[in-house]
Design an enzyme around this catalytic site. Structure first.
Site, PDB file in Angstrom:
ATOM      1  CE1 TYR B  33       0.953  -0.239   4.269  1.00 53.91           C
ATOM      2  CE2 TYR B  33       0.123   2.069   4.443  1.00 53.91           C
ATOM      3  CZ  TYR B  33       0.942   1.055   5.031  1.00 53.91           C
ATOM      4  OH  TYR B  33       1.536   1.438   6.143  1.00 53.91           O
ATOM      5  CE  LYS B 143       3.232   3.423   3.154  1.00 54.68           C
ATOM      6  NZ  LYS B 143       3.820   3.232   4.738  1.00 54.68           N
ATOM      7  CD  GLU B 176      10.545   2.402   9.934  1.00 51.42           C
ATOM      8  OE1 GLU B 176      10.578   3.251   9.285  1.00 51.42           O
ATOM      9  OE2 GLU B 176      10.491   1.295   9.719  1.00 51.42           O
ATOM     10  CG  LEU B 200       8.286   2.632   4.589  1.00 53.49           C
ATOM     11  CD1 LEU B 200       7.931   1.647   4.035  1.00 53.49           C
ATOM     12  CD2 LEU B 200       7.292   3.678   5.017  1.00 53.49           C
TER      13      LEU B 200
END
Lengths: 280, 280
Positions: B33, B143, B176, B200
């Site tokens: 996505y 992702k 993250e 990411l």
């Protein structure tokens, strides 16, 4: 396919069986599942699967949905009998719009999906496996649909004309297969990795340990290195729809396994016998 | 809600927007996505998001679907304008029946879902975060919708009245946030963890590094320990819908951050300016 799909209380045709795109299972893999084995149109270890479903839901702070799953399973098997296969049950956290990573401690209405699926009855035959990096998340003891790492591993096995991928951590430990638990035997002693956050508490794994107990075959639950895999006399995998099956090769390397007079055959025969008595 | 949901070429009402329960995104989180930021009904860094979508698909051996995503986004924004928010795009490997972990190297027809979503424009205000174990799978650079670890972390933050969860590996490295990238500054030097399989490749992360370059603020991409988080002068998070925002506390511990004359404020102002020029 003349089967039906149960969704939130209704039995629908497969092509009508849909969920909202705002379902958190679809958007976030925020859902759990079970596959209850069916043999001769009878359920195998139904209660054990429902117990594990309860545990998975509870670990994710989801309520057990208000459905009688036994009746749902029986209804599905009445509509389309299954000689060999399973009943798939998935429970998602529910539909939430707008999309949001968190659900604000609000209990959503879970979406519940269930369907019966027939597969070919496995032959009494040794399988081939590959090893593959264990890329799964840190809570594999929860049977969630966060399965991308599993399906990539399984696809890699298929590409190599193999039946399963055995997952190896970066530190060299083998946890289990992409959808199976793992057993090895050496010098008459069976070994399987102990339950942990990296291992699915397999219903068939537990049943297999009971069979070992009945046969007085010694076993230990201990961590298993990749080297040990190749130094074992026998390697078996267990799963709800595979029961217990031996491997004949890993990564293209032939194992010295001979079906005749193997420990596996003893276990397989007793497993089958015990299974027949447990079917409901 | 008078918006529409794009599914496989059609624009449908949200309550009609469904996918098959046999979709591999639903069953296995076998899907990827993007969230493309929208400000003043204009798209921000559209091409960069589409590039990343291409990469995610390619890493999972999926083809880029045969749709013009720019036209889809523009159409969605025409139907229901978005002052501040994003366009969510999800591409799954497709519907496969019967359910099977692997897809046999067959290219399925992907299911493509897209919708616009408005959110409240963030205030110019420091946020609160918690730290949380990084339980995510081994390919966070893709992702994918395998997001269960992310949403559990984010929910834990919400339970603690916090805005984000910073993910800490078992060896003590902070990668993250649950849906943000992470920056710290100390003595005028900015630091963010380097791209890896645990990070990411944030579109906003990259844009923020460009801003730092333009402002001649020195930065390094280096691994970040949990201790360093608390010893920093400033901690920022970036995401498509948050731009760049500072933190005022982590795990209930106040950071010494003062908005006035902060490095963050310099970056924030230039970011805003540069963003306005990039909106399309």
């Amino acid at each position: 396919v003349n089967s039906k799909v149960f969704i939130n209380g209704k039995f629908l045709d497969p092509d009508q069986a849909t969920v909202s795109v705002f379902d958190r299972g679809f958007l976030f893999s925020d859902s759990v599942y079970e596959v209850i084995h069916v043999d001769g149109n009878k359920l195998f270890l139904f209660e054990e699967h429902i117990e594990r479903l309860k545990r998975s839901l509870s670990e994710l702070d989801m309520d057990f949905p208000n459905y009688d799953f036994l009746t749902i399973c029986q209804e599905l098997l009445k509509i389309s009998p299954v000689d060999y296969g399973g009943i798939y049950i998935q429970v998602t956290r529910g539909t939430q719009q707008p999309r949001s990573h968190f659900w604000h401690q609000k209990k959503l209405l879970p979406n519940v999906v269930a369907f019966a699926q027939s597969i070919k009855r496995p032959e009494k035959k040794a399988l081939k496996a590959i090893t593959y990096p264990d890329l799964r998340w840190g809570r594999c003891d929860v049977k969630s649909t966060s399965l991308l790492a599993n399906v990539l591993a399984r696809e890699e096995a298929a590409k190599n004309s193999c039946d399963e991928a055995l997952l190896v951590s970066s530190s060299g430990w083998v946890s289990e297969g992409s959808s199976t638990n793992l057993f090895v035997c050496r010098n008459g002693v069976v070994k399987t990795p102990p339950l942990s956050e990296n291992i699915l508490p397999g219903v068939t794994r537990k049943f297999c340990l009971e069979v070992l107990n009945e046969l007085a075959i010694p076993y230990k639950e201990e961590k298993l290195s990749k080297e040990e895999l190749f130094n074992s006399d026998e390697v078996w995998i267990t799963s709800s729809t595979k029961d217990v099956l031996p491997l004949e090769s890993i990564d293209g390397i032939e194992l010295k396994f001979e079906m005749e007079n193997s420990l596996w055959e003893q276990v397989f025969n007793r497993f089958k016998e015990k299974k027949l008595k447990s079917l409901k």
